[in-house]
Design an enzyme around this catalytic site. Sequence first.
Site, short mmCIF file in Angstrom:
data_model
loop_
_atom_site.label_atom_id
_atom_site.label_comp_id
_atom_site.label_asym_id
_atom_site.label_seq_id
_atom_site.Cartn_x
_atom_site.Cartn_y
_atom_site.Cartn_z
CG LEU A 1 2.12 -0.72 5.58
CD1 LEU A 1 1.78 -0.52 7.05
CD2 LEU A 1 0.86 -0.90 4.76
CD GLU A 2 5.74 5.85 -0.23
OE1 GLU A 2 5.66 6.74 0.65
OE2 GLU A 2 5.38 6.00 -1.39
CG LEU A 3 2.50 4.33 5.57
CD1 LEU A 3 2.34 3.98 7.04
CD2 LEU A 3 1.26 3.95 4.77
CG LEU B 1 -1.71 1.27 1.56
CD1 LEU B 1 -3.04 0.90 2.21
CD2 LEU B 1 -0.95 2.21 2.52
#
Length: 501
Positions: A252-254, A229
């Site tokens: 997760l790349e947030l 995501l």
Amino acid sequence: MKMLIDGCEVDASNGRTIDVTCPVNGSLVGTIPAATEQDMEKALAASVKGQKAWQAIPLREKEQILDRFEELLEENKKEILTVVCKESGSSLRNGLMQIQGLPQLFRGYLETAKRYNGHLMVPGIEAGHDGKTENDMQLVTYEPVGTVLAIVPFNASIMLFAYKAAPALAAGNAVIVKPPTTNPLAVIMICKLLWQAGVPGSTLQVITGNGGEIGDYLSKDPRINAVTLTGSTEVGVHIAEIMAKKLSPCALELGGNDPFIIMEDADLQAAIADGAFWRMNSAGQICISPKRFIVHNSLKEAFTQGVLEFTKTIHMGYDMDYDAEVEKFLNLDFSKMAHAGMIMNPLISERAAKTVEEQIQKTAAQGAKILTGGRRNGCFIEPTVLGDVTRDMDIMKDMEIFGPVLPICGFDTEEEALEIANQSSYGLSGCVWTKDWKKGMRMARAIQSGGVVINGTGTYRNMMHPFGGYKHSGMGREGFMTLGEMMQEKVIIMKDFYRAD
């Protein structure tokens, strides 16, 4: 446009649709189905057989499929680029960058997969459970995790789709794609080309509709074996909680609030050119764009004047004609597009623009001075420069502004600059400008982020290197060398294989 489920283009089972509009002028670009649980169940069931079918295809045949995909992409790039720009309001430079990078991403991950050939452990290194291993063959192999759910964000949608789907497919997984609701059309078009090239329709599928509902339903299902995501920290934490209960992996790349540090000995003109361009590029809607400008007080006034001069060269794209722009620049290398004369594109939606407008007003209320810009027109935000910014303001901590807003905060010492840079709970990327390489390396090691650029901007992203963040900016990494995150290791032991009878 329809969903892609089990080799068929389908509407939602209840017939509901969602409009996709251009944020420049609100015109209708297309519609997508709003998926139901019944639709998702069909995709999940298909993915199980699709993964097995895809895993059985040799890499050499996958390479032939990729060759065909590249041909199809070249044939259809004009139509796809036009849709990318219209549905997202993207700058043409951003659209070209995505289109031109797709073949390299798919090719690079497939080439990397060829090198995941396992290895033999040296026999007799240490005792096994029975005290002997010298006659045993211990083979370490790699297998796909199963079905990967790829949740794609609105900014750079087709490139970030590729960063998720390409490694998953190269590793032998099935993929269910949840494209952004605001601009899903180009992702669907790319997936249709992959089908046409030879990827089985049960292996790669696309589900459209409400992000929260679809993400929750699919993530909780045991047939989803991993999630990748790119999105907000809030959504990422939620997905991580779901996957933790299944003991299943997620990447997760947030969010990010990346520091841009200018030391007293920096090349000021280069820092102005790079910093102003990359903060305003794509209307500031880039996760790794510089967002907190931490400038030595001896240079702060000159830096401020420099970025204000740059904003005067920016033209607002209220009357953007994407058809004409695509026709003009279709075959231009995106890196050749000049920094000067930037056309400011809109934010993805009026809601997003209102959020940025509120954040600007909040920062002004905390004492910052709006030196230029600060106004909203529909989905557009004027390029905004904020002065008199202090380290205690929200904008210099955890308030990530996803828009064309450049706050300038002064400092006096190296230690102070690092304290300001590290006071955020985010840690995606960052940079430091100095002519002293030893100082640059010292500061780069001290900055708490997944990547730091010395004398450049944190937007630097190489397809090879492991890309990802520290702290609340995510977990896991993307990049060719991280293909193993889409695989799982298995050890196969053949007892007494080497024993002479």
